[in-house]
Motif scaffolding. Structure first.
Motif, PDB file in Angstrom:
ATOM      1  N   ILE A 156      52.976 -15.274 -25.003  1.00 55.78           N
ATOM      2  CA  ILE A 156      54.067 -15.164 -24.024  1.00 55.78           C
ATOM      3  C   ILE A 156      53.737 -14.102 -22.979  1.00 55.78           C
ATOM      4  O   ILE A 156      53.909 -14.321 -21.779  1.00 55.78           O
ATOM      5  CB  ILE A 156      55.398 -14.853 -24.736  1.00 55.78           C
ATOM      6  N   LYS A 157      53.250 -12.956 -23.430  1.00 54.63           N
ATOM      7  CA  LYS A 157      52.924 -11.877 -22.503  1.00 54.63           C
ATOM      8  C   LYS A 157      51.812 -12.281 -21.541  1.00 54.63           C
ATOM      9  O   LYS A 157      51.894 -12.040 -20.340  1.00 54.63           O
ATOM     10  CB  LYS A 157      52.520 -10.614 -23.262  1.00 54.63           C
ATOM     11  N   VAL A 158      50.780 -12.893 -22.075  1.00 53.03           N
ATOM     12  CA  VAL A 158      49.647 -13.299 -21.236  1.00 53.03           C
ATOM     13  C   VAL A 158      50.090 -14.340 -20.210  1.00 53.03           C
ATOM     14  O   VAL A 158      49.726 -14.246 -19.034  1.00 53.03           O
ATOM     15  CB  VAL A 158      48.486 -13.819 -22.110  1.00 53.03           C
ATOM     16  N   GLU A 159      50.871 -15.309 -20.646  1.00 48.41           N
ATOM     17  CA  GLU A 159      51.347 -16.332 -19.714  1.00 48.41           C
ATOM     18  C   GLU A 159      52.216 -15.735 -18.617  1.00 48.41           C
ATOM     19  O   GLU A 159      52.189 -16.193 -17.478  1.00 48.41           O
ATOM     20  CB  GLU A 159      52.112 -17.418 -20.470  1.00 48.41           C
ATOM     21  N   LYS A 160      52.974 -14.703 -18.954  1.00 50.11           N
ATOM     22  CA  LYS A 160      53.876 -14.070 -17.991  1.00 50.11           C
ATOM     23  C   LYS A 160      53.144 -13.108 -17.059  1.00 50.11           C
ATOM     24  O   LYS A 160      53.293 -13.162 -15.845  1.00 50.11           O
ATOM     25  CB  LYS A 160      54.975 -13.322 -18.743  1.00 50.11           C
ATOM     26  N   GLU A 161      52.355 -12.214 -17.617  1.00 55.41           N
ATOM     27  CA  GLU A 161      51.761 -11.130 -16.831  1.00 55.41           C
ATOM     28  C   GLU A 161      50.367 -11.421 -16.294  1.00 55.41           C
ATOM     29  O   GLU A 161      49.908 -10.741 -15.389  1.00 55.41           O
ATOM     30  CB  GLU A 161      51.715  -9.855 -17.677  1.00 55.41           C
ATOM     31  N   PHE A 162      49.703 -12.411 -16.844  1.00 59.71           N
ATOM     32  CA  PHE A 162      48.334 -12.675 -16.431  1.00 59.71           C
ATOM     33  C   PHE A 162      48.138 -14.115 -15.981  1.00 59.71           C
ATOM     34  O   PHE A 162      47.038 -14.647 -16.045  1.00 59.71           O
ATOM     35  CB  PHE A 162      47.362 -12.321 -17.569  1.00 59.71           C
ATOM     36  N   SER A 163      49.219 -14.723 -15.513  1.00 59.80           N
ATOM     37  CA  SER A 163      49.105 -16.082 -14.970  1.00 59.80           C
ATOM     38  C   SER A 163      48.280 -16.024 -13.687  1.00 59.80           C
ATOM     39  O   SER A 163      48.060 -14.952 -13.108  1.00 59.80           O
ATOM     40  CB  SER A 163      50.495 -16.640 -14.656  1.00 59.80           C
ATOM     41  N   LEU A 164      47.831 -17.168 -13.250  1.00 62.48           N
ATOM     42  CA  LEU A 164      47.055 -17.225 -12.012  1.00 62.48           C
ATOM     43  C   LEU A 164      47.849 -16.630 -10.851  1.00 62.48           C
ATOM     44  O   LEU A 164      47.314 -15.841 -10.061  1.00 62.48           O
ATOM     45  CB  LEU A 164      46.659 -18.670 -11.712  1.00 62.48           C
ATOM     46  N   GLU A 165      49.129 -16.954 -10.780  1.00 61.21           N
ATOM     47  CA  GLU A 165      49.960 -16.435  -9.694  1.00 61.21           C
ATOM     48  C   GLU A 165      50.052 -14.919  -9.742  1.00 61.21           C
ATOM     49  O   GLU A 165      49.950 -14.248  -8.700  1.00 61.21           O
ATOM     50  CB  GLU A 165      51.360 -17.052  -9.768  1.00 61.21           C
ATOM     51  N   GLN A 166      50.253 -14.363 -10.931  1.00 60.75           N
ATOM     52  CA  GLN A 166      50.342 -12.906 -11.069  1.00 60.75           C
ATOM     53  C   GLN A 166      49.013 -12.238 -10.711  1.00 60.75           C
ATOM     54  O   GLN A 166      49.000 -11.188 -10.068  1.00 60.75           O
ATOM     55  CB  GLN A 166      50.768 -12.519 -12.490  1.00 60.75           C
ATOM     56  N   MET A 167      47.918 -12.829 -11.131  1.00 60.94           N
ATOM     57  CA  MET A 167      46.610 -12.235 -10.842  1.00 60.94           C
ATOM     58  C   MET A 167      46.320 -12.274  -9.341  1.00 60.94           C
ATOM     59  O   MET A 167      45.753 -11.335  -8.790  1.00 60.94           O
ATOM     60  CB  MET A 167      45.510 -12.949 -11.630  1.00 60.94           C
ATOM     61  N   ILE A 168      46.732 -13.344  -8.667  1.00 64.72           N
ATOM     62  CA  ILE A 168      46.559 -13.418  -7.210  1.00 64.72           C
ATOM     63  C   ILE A 168      47.383 -12.330  -6.539  1.00 64.72           C
ATOM     64  O   ILE A 168      46.884 -11.613  -5.657  1.00 64.72           O
ATOM     65  CB  ILE A 168      46.940 -14.825  -6.684  1.00 64.72           C
ATOM     66  N   LYS A 169      48.639 -12.184  -6.956  1.00 66.07           N
ATOM     67  CA  LYS A 169      49.499 -11.137  -6.380  1.00 66.07           C
ATOM     68  C   LYS A 169      48.887  -9.742  -6.596  1.00 66.07           C
ATOM     69  O   LYS A 169      48.868  -8.916  -5.688  1.00 66.07           O
ATOM     70  CB  LYS A 169      50.895 -11.180  -6.985  1.00 66.07           C
ATOM     71  N   LYS A 170      48.419  -9.480  -7.792  1.00 67.13           N
ATOM     72  CA  LYS A 170      47.827  -8.175  -8.098  1.00 67.13           C
ATOM     73  C   LYS A 170      46.574  -7.928  -7.269  1.00 67.13           C
ATOM     74  O   LYS A 170      46.337  -6.815  -6.809  1.00 67.13           O
ATOM     75  CB  LYS A 170      47.523  -8.069  -9.593  1.00 67.13           C
ATOM     76  N   THR A 171      45.780  -8.964  -7.087  1.00 70.22           N
ATOM     77  CA  THR A 171      44.546  -8.819  -6.297  1.00 70.22           C
ATOM     78  C   THR A 171      44.885  -8.557  -4.821  1.00 70.22           C
ATOM     79  O   THR A 171      44.284  -7.672  -4.200  1.00 70.22           O
ATOM     80  CB  THR A 171      43.671 -10.081  -6.416  1.00 70.22           C
ATOM     81  N   ILE A 172      45.849  -9.270  -4.289  1.00 78.39           N
ATOM     82  CA  ILE A 172      46.268  -9.056  -2.898  1.00 78.39           C
ATOM     83  C   ILE A 172      46.798  -7.631  -2.731  1.00 78.39           C
ATOM     84  O   ILE A 172      46.442  -6.944  -1.767  1.00 78.39           O
ATOM     85  CB  ILE A 172      47.311 -10.110  -2.475  1.00 78.39           C
ATOM     86  N   ASN A 173      47.634  -7.189  -3.654  1.00 80.18           N
ATOM     87  CA  ASN A 173      48.173  -5.827  -3.581  1.00 80.18           C
ATOM     88  C   ASN A 173      47.069  -4.778  -3.686  1.00 80.18           C
ATOM     89  O   ASN A 173      47.139  -3.737  -3.029  1.00 80.18           O
ATOM     90  CB  ASN A 173      49.224  -5.593  -4.670  1.00 80.18           C
ATOM     91  N   LEU A 174      46.066  -5.054  -4.471  1.00 80.65           N
ATOM     92  CA  LEU A 174      44.934  -4.131  -4.593  1.00 80.65           C
ATOM     93  C   LEU A 174      44.211  -3.975  -3.262  1.00 80.65           C
ATOM     94  O   LEU A 174      43.885  -2.860  -2.846  1.00 80.65           O
ATOM     95  CB  LEU A 174      43.974  -4.626  -5.675  1.00 80.65           C
ATOM     96  N   TYR A 175      44.001  -5.093  -2.565  1.00 86.93           N
ATOM     97  CA  TYR A 175      43.301  -5.030  -1.291  1.00 86.93           C
ATOM     98  C   TYR A 175      44.141  -4.442  -0.180  1.00 86.93           C
ATOM     99  O   TYR A 175      43.629  -3.885   0.778  1.00 86.93           O
ATOM    100  CB  TYR A 175      42.793  -6.429  -0.890  1.00 86.93           C
TER     101      TYR A 175
END
Length: 64
Positions: free
Chosen positions: A44-63
């Motif tokens: 549940i945690k992985v699906e919520k916090e590490f979904s493709l959408e979440q990883m894209i958001k995190k990567t954009i925020n990082l840049y």
């Protein structure tokens, strides 16, 4: 440690401590209900916090 909540969705061990790893493995061997519960919580945690959408958001925020 970024994914596992110690005692909730897994058991964290210290690097270089094989006896801790052994105890964690033995715990899950001896307690199949807890093993299943931990696995479900982690999924549940992985699906919520590490979904493709979440990883894209995190990567954009990082840049940014």
């Amino acid at each position: 440690p970024d994914i596992i909540d110690d005692g909730e969705s897994g058991i964290l061990t210290r690097p270089g401590q094989p006896s801790e790893i052994t105890r964690a493995i033995e715990y899950f061997i001896d307690k199949p209900k807890e093993r299943k519960s931990f696995g479900q919580k982690l999924q549940i945690k992985v699906e919520k916090e590490f979904s493709l959408e979440q990883m894209i958001k995190k990567t954009i925020n990082l840049y940014k």
